[in-house]
Design a protein around this motif. Structure first.
Motif, mmCIF file in Angstrom:
data_model
loop_
_atom_site.group_PDB
_atom_site.id
_atom_site.type_symbol
_atom_site.label_atom_id
_atom_site.label_comp_id
_atom_site.label_asym_id
_atom_site.label_seq_id
_atom_site.Cartn_x
_atom_site.Cartn_y
_atom_site.Cartn_z
ATOM 1 N N SER A 71 37.047 58.692 50.499
ATOM 2 C CA SER A 71 37.976 57.801 50.361
ATOM 3 C C SER A 71 38.521 57.847 48.924
ATOM 4 O O SER A 71 39.553 57.009 48.910
ATOM 5 C CB SER A 71 37.254 56.332 50.386
ATOM 6 N N GLU A 166 32.375 61.972 48.194
ATOM 7 C CA GLU A 166 31.062 60.935 48.571
ATOM 8 C C GLU A 166 30.456 61.411 49.936
ATOM 9 O O GLU A 166 30.683 62.360 50.835
ATOM 10 C CB GLU A 166 32.032 59.592 49.094
ATOM 11 N N GLY A 525 36.665 53.650 55.811
ATOM 12 C CA GLY A 525 37.685 54.307 55.109
ATOM 13 C C GLY A 525 39.231 53.972 55.509
ATOM 14 O O GLY A 525 39.919 54.074 54.609
ATOM 15 N N ALA A 535 42.239 50.714 53.573
ATOM 16 C CA ALA A 535 40.907 50.934 53.779
ATOM 17 C C ALA A 535 40.349 49.621 54.665
ATOM 18 O O ALA A 535 39.297 49.451 55.146
ATOM 19 C CB ALA A 535 40.009 51.061 52.533
ATOM 20 N N ARG A 560 45.525 55.168 48.605
ATOM 21 C CA ARG A 560 45.288 56.188 49.833
ATOM 22 C C ARG A 560 45.891 55.226 51.043
ATOM 23 O O ARG A 560 45.258 54.349 51.532
ATOM 24 C CB ARG A 560 43.808 56.449 49.892
ATOM 25 N N ARG A 654 30.097 62.307 43.781
ATOM 26 C CA ARG A 654 31.234 61.139 43.454
ATOM 27 C C ARG A 654 31.528 61.297 41.868
ATOM 28 O O ARG A 654 32.402 60.514 41.818
ATOM 29 C CB ARG A 654 31.064 59.787 43.826
ATOM 30 N N LYS A 688 33.914 49.375 40.983
ATOM 31 C CA LYS A 688 32.799 49.621 41.828
ATOM 32 C C LYS A 688 32.257 50.830 41.370
ATOM 33 O O LYS A 688 32.637 51.402 40.322
ATOM 34 C CB LYS A 688 33.543 49.962 43.283
ATOM 35 N N HIS A 689 31.120 51.051 41.695
ATOM 36 C CA HIS A 689 30.232 50.516 42.924
ATOM 37 C C HIS A 689 28.999 49.969 42.110
ATOM 38 O O HIS A 689 28.236 50.458 41.396
ATOM 39 C CB HIS A 689 29.580 51.393 43.838
ATOM 40 N N ARG A 699 23.012 57.370 50.629
ATOM 41 C CA ARG A 699 23.559 56.466 49.740
ATOM 42 C C ARG A 699 23.213 55.256 50.394
ATOM 43 O O ARG A 699 23.294 54.186 49.494
ATOM 44 C CB ARG A 699 24.863 56.744 49.474
ATOM 45 N N MET A 732 33.341 45.552 43.924
ATOM 46 C CA MET A 732 32.778 46.164 45.216
ATOM 47 C C MET A 732 31.148 46.398 44.941
ATOM 48 O O MET A 732 30.816 47.146 43.739
ATOM 49 C CB MET A 732 33.217 47.402 45.632
ATOM 50 N N TYR A 735 26.129 50.577 47.762
ATOM 51 C CA TYR A 735 25.212 50.907 49.260
ATOM 52 C C TYR A 735 23.760 50.748 48.814
ATOM 53 O O TYR A 735 22.914 50.356 49.394
ATOM 54 C CB TYR A 735 25.525 52.030 49.701
ATOM 55 N N TRP A 768 31.942 49.587 52.165
ATOM 56 C CA TRP A 768 32.288 49.477 53.606
ATOM 57 C C TRP A 768 31.017 49.596 54.762
ATOM 58 O O TRP A 768 30.495 50.797 54.431
ATOM 59 C CB TRP A 768 33.337 50.802 53.985
HETATM 60 C C1 BGC Z 1 33.332 53.887 49.670
HETATM 61 C C2 BGC Z 1 33.998 53.093 48.906
HETATM 62 C C3 BGC Z 1 35.404 52.815 49.602
HETATM 63 C C4 BGC Z 1 35.338 52.132 50.919
HETATM 64 C C5 BGC Z 1 36.502 52.311 51.638
HETATM 65 C C6 BGC Z 1 33.322 53.619 51.176
HETATM 66 O O1 BGC Z 1 32.872 54.805 51.885
HETATM 67 O O2 BGC Z 1 32.002 54.199 49.094
HETATM 68 O O3 BGC Z 1 34.152 53.545 47.724
HETATM 69 O O4 BGC Z 1 36.081 52.061 48.831
HETATM 70 O O5 BGC Z 1 34.614 53.252 51.489
HETATM 71 O O6 BGC Z 1 37.326 53.185 51.699
#
Ligand code: BGC
Length: 842
Positions: A71, A166, A525, A535, A560, A654, A688-689, A699, A732, A735, A768
């Protein structure tokens, strides 16, 4: 009066490069060059003279890694490789044949990798999240390239590259932390064939540098991390001397991987990815090496320049507001190059009842561009909170009685004592409640108190001998803040809270999670609906009540989105889930047929670590404002960035997304980025996170086990700084679990710490699909904890909320409190015509 904007399809139907793209690339290039750290430059090999013939090798030469995968990736129009960048700058590359051959090898390896993934994926039941796991654990190993043959060149440049991302941690193995046999052979050949060698490290996390001890003709070394789409041009700016390096390390580069205190147990290294014991306690990064006197290869805050500087401390003062003010003057003492310098302040705190790290970063500042002979005054402030330690026993941030020493310099190693503060009695600065209790025994690493006392005594003696100025502080003059704790239902914005009383239960439940079931394709994502590649999106069910859905898009290396998408008969055409060989996982592919194509090219900025290596908050704010501009253009309210977890170990998959091993630096960088983004009306960041997401393996299920003091002083500190200084729009959660409680369901961190202790006013959301993995982390648990929004939202989240409302295990008041905070942020979003910059609306 709030007027909701009319939505249009985002992007342009014309594929030509826009003025915005060109302008923003300049910012990306500047940030990339400013973040690169020059670690070695023997005999002033760099900068290279115009017309130098360069033999360029290494996997990153023509396949420069602009950023990590997952992501955090960005789908930019193009990336300038180092090969291209050096050519653009007029260098003659003598190894074009080697590079061409490499490209062929690379393509073949890429296809083989894709086939391996597709083969594994064809056996999957859950194509979406299962696919992601396969993607992130099937590592792409870049081929090393052909054997080296000598060319007629003045200098050789070797680019060492690694990709990570990630979902998976790295390995202390060849091809990852260590060089492969082929790479070692190449380096050895290069060093025997060329007199002058430069190595650049183009990896997301640190890698082994022991080859530096083997070859004395590696005269220059650069830490370029992953520099974004302008990688090659920025690299050439440094190599050619167009830009004088001014970056500084944000991590400690140890001699050996084993030197890191948690090297044996980190993530998969001890075979246990379920529980991660943070036994090193406070001793993360330089706090460990510095306190235990372990020599390092390149220390925290270190970086060279093409010119030299002198930094003088002109005055030190304890102001009436109890801030320590250190006035410094930096002079460019060289005679050829202009350059920038960083002033770093560290503090040694007295070790009384609480053991302390030897030094901690307490302030920093960077000069502007100084011409030879030019000087600049920089005034730095240290709040007393930067000198406190957390006493679990008293549940308080305390200042212990004794002598505090402030150090100034242009790296940790080069800093010298510049001020002393004496405190007559212990004092509580902030009285809190305990949070996140340990559920099992944890033995933390300790220093020998005898050695520590010897070090402190010697330091005080030196300070006295050097006549370092002394300031006196009386405990009686220090005010204690007692945190007023409120429950989740009490932390509500009034107007929005009244408004949510008008919404039906059905709408409240729907608003608590994203918007499932709209054919978003991939959940993980790219669950966005109206802005392809974003996202996610919050629920649009209350549009008629004046609460539109808002769009959320990743970061942190830019915005993104999909590069392009099609619109057919007034609707966005959904594309099949696919990944690309070249770029991002989620958002690539051919424009779908039929329909009209829209283009959304965003700027790929350097990864977090490289940005932080600039140590330049003003520049990061400029980058943030540039991203905010793109958010406004593409109708994105919340950027899912910056990532600001602590670099606890170099193998975290990450790390590239995150800033540093130091919480003050991470917090200030996240704050600067937030200030920039939030200068733009209706746009906000998502830090985040939150929190302790320091490993990627397992994770969703790994439990970070740590003491409250370590949690607060190291892992929460950056978040605290970003929130108290810059008030991001959102947070955010992570996990992982923290001492047995899922971060997403953790009232202690969400409500007690973020809202009550630090005054956070925005919205908190889950990472997410956090709630989709088992019964221990639920949507209702989020609402009870004060985690307002479950993203990207699944039907099972609604079922859970409805069920628990019916059972009485979730109160309507808790749900309404969460929704009122979401509504309050939505009202301030760029979805409204009259949106203002968020930070000013506070
Ligand atoms: C990631 C986040 C990301 C989210 C949305 C997750 O897998 O850990 O950092 O913002 O996806 O894409």
């Amino acid at each position: 009066m709030r007027t909701i904007k009319t939505r249009h399809f985002t992007g342009t139907t014309d594929n030509t490069v826009t003025k915005r793209e060109l302008e923003n690339r300049k910012v990306a290039r500047k940030a990339a060059a400013e973040g690169m750290v020059l670690l070695k430059n023997e005999g002033q090999l760099l900068p290279l003279k115009e017309g130098t013939k360069v033999a360029l090798y290494g996997v990153g030469a023509s396949r420069t890694i602009k950023g990590g995968t997952g992501s955090g990736d960005v789908n930019e129009r193009e990336t300038v490789t180092i090969f291209q960048g050096l050519k653009n700058a007029g260098f003659e590359i003598t190894t074009e044949d080697w590079i061409e051959d490499y490209d062929r090898q690379y393509q073949a390896a890429r296809y083989a990798w894709r086939d391996e993934i597709e083969e594994k994926a064809s056996k999957l039941e859950d194509q979406v999240s299962g696919f992601f796991n396969i993607y992130s654990t099937t590592k792409f190993r870049m081929p090393a390239g052909a054997a080296i043959t000598q060319t007629d060149a003045d200098v050789a440049i070797y680019i060492l590259s690694r990709v990570a991302g990630e979902g998976a941690d790295r390995f202390d193995a060849e091809g990852d932390y260590y060089l492969t046999k082929e790479e070692k052979q190449q380096l050895s050949d290069i060093c025997s064939m060329y007199k002058h060698v430069i190595v650049a490290v183009n990896t997301g996390g640190l890698a082994d540098l022991s080859f530096m001890d083997e070859y004395s003709n590696i005269e220059a070394l650069l830490q370029i991390v992953q520099p974004g789409m302008e990688a090659g041009n920025a690299f050439a700016d440094i190599i050619s001397g167009k830009v004088t390096p001014s970056g500084k390390m944000t991590d400690t580069w140890a001699y050996k991987y084993e030197d890191y205190p948690n090297s044996k147990t980190f993530s998969h290294n001890n075979g246990n990815v379920d529980k991660e014991y943070y036994t090193e306690g406070l001793y993360v990064g330089y706090r460990y090496f510095d306190s235990f006197d372990i020599p390092v290869r390149y220390g925290f805050g270190y970086g060279l320049s093409y010119t030299t500087f002198e930094t003088k401390v002109l005055a030190t003062e304890l102001k009436e507001n109890k801030k320590i003010v250190i006035e410094t003057e930096v002079t460019n003492t060289g005679d050829t190059y202009s350059g920038k310098e960083v002033v770093e302040l560290y503090a040694t705190c007295p070790a009384g009842k609480l053991e302390k790290e030897y030094r901690r970063l307490v302030a920093f500042a960077k000069t502007g561009l100084l011409a030879p002979g030019q000087c600049e005054k920089l005034t730095l402030e240290i709040g007393l909170d930067k000198l406190t330690s957390y006493s679990e026993k008293e549940a308080a941030w305390i200042l212990e009685k004794g002598t505090y020493v402030i150090w100034a310099g242009n790296s940790l190693e080069a800093s010298a004592p510049c001020a002393v503060l004496n405190l007559d009695k212990e004092v509580v600065l902030t009285k809190t409640q305990n949070i996140c209790p340990l559920k099992e025994e944890l033995e933390e690493m300790k220093q020998s108190s005898e050695k520590m006392n010897q070090k402190l005594e010697a330091l005080l003696k030196t300070a006295e001998e050097k006549k370092v100025p002394v300031m006196e502080l009386k405990a009686a003059d220090v005010e204690t803040r007692v945190v007023e704790y409120r429950s989740n239902v009490e932390c509500v914005p009034e107007e929005a809270r009244k408004f949510v009383d008008t919404l039906s239960t059905e709408k409240l439940v729907a608003l608590a999670s994203g918007d499932p079931g709209k054919g978003q394709g991939s959940n993980l994502g790219s669950a966005g609906i109206s802005v392809p590649g974003s996202a996610g999106e919050t629920n649009n069910c209350a549009l008629e009540d004046g609460v539109p859905g808002i769009v959320l898009a990743d970061g942190p290396a830019g915005l993104r989105l999909m590069k392009h998408y099609n619109v057919h008969e007034g609707k966005i055409v959904n594309k099949p889930f696919k990944f690309s060989l070249e770029g991002g996982l989620f958002c690539e592919g051919e424009p779908a047929d039929p329909g009209e194509t829209y283009y959304q090219y965003c700027t790929a900025i350097p990864v977090g670590t490289l940005l932080a290596q600039t140590w330049d908050t003003a520049l990061i704010e400029e980058v943030g404002e540039m991203i905010g501009g793109e958010m406004l253009e593409f109708s994105v309210t919340l950027w899912l960035a910056p990532g600001m977890n602590i670099h606890r170990n170099p193998l975290c998959g990450r790390n590239f997304e995150y800033y540093s091993e130091d919480p003050l630096l991470a917090g200030r960088m996240a704050g600067a980025m937030t200030n920039g983004v939030q200068n733009v009306p209706g746009c906000g960041t998502t830090i985040k996170h939150f929190a302790c997401n320091n490993q990627e393996d397992n994770r969703m299920g790994s439990d970070s086990i740590l003491s409250e003091r370590t949690l607060r002083e190291i892992y929460l500190k950056g978040f605290e700084i970003a929130i108290t200084e810059s008030q991001p729009m959102s947070i955010m959660t992570s996990y992982n679990l923290i001492n047995g409680v899922h971060a997403a369901n953790c009232e202690d961190t969400c409500t007690k710490a973020a809202r009550c202790e630090w005054g956070f006013q925005g919205v908190i959301m889950t990472d997410w699909t956090t709630t989709e993995y088992g019964p221990d982390c639920t949507a209702s648990g989020c609402m009870r904890a004060g985690n307002d929004l479950v993203m990207p939202g699944a039907f099972s989240d609604r079922d859970n909320l409805n069920q628990e409302l019916a059972d009485g295990t979730l109160s309507m008041e808790d749900l309404k409190a969460c929704i009122s905070r979401l509504v309050n942020i939505t009202w301030q979003s760029m979805e409204f015509e009259d949106a203002a910059p968020y930070k000013k609306v506070k």
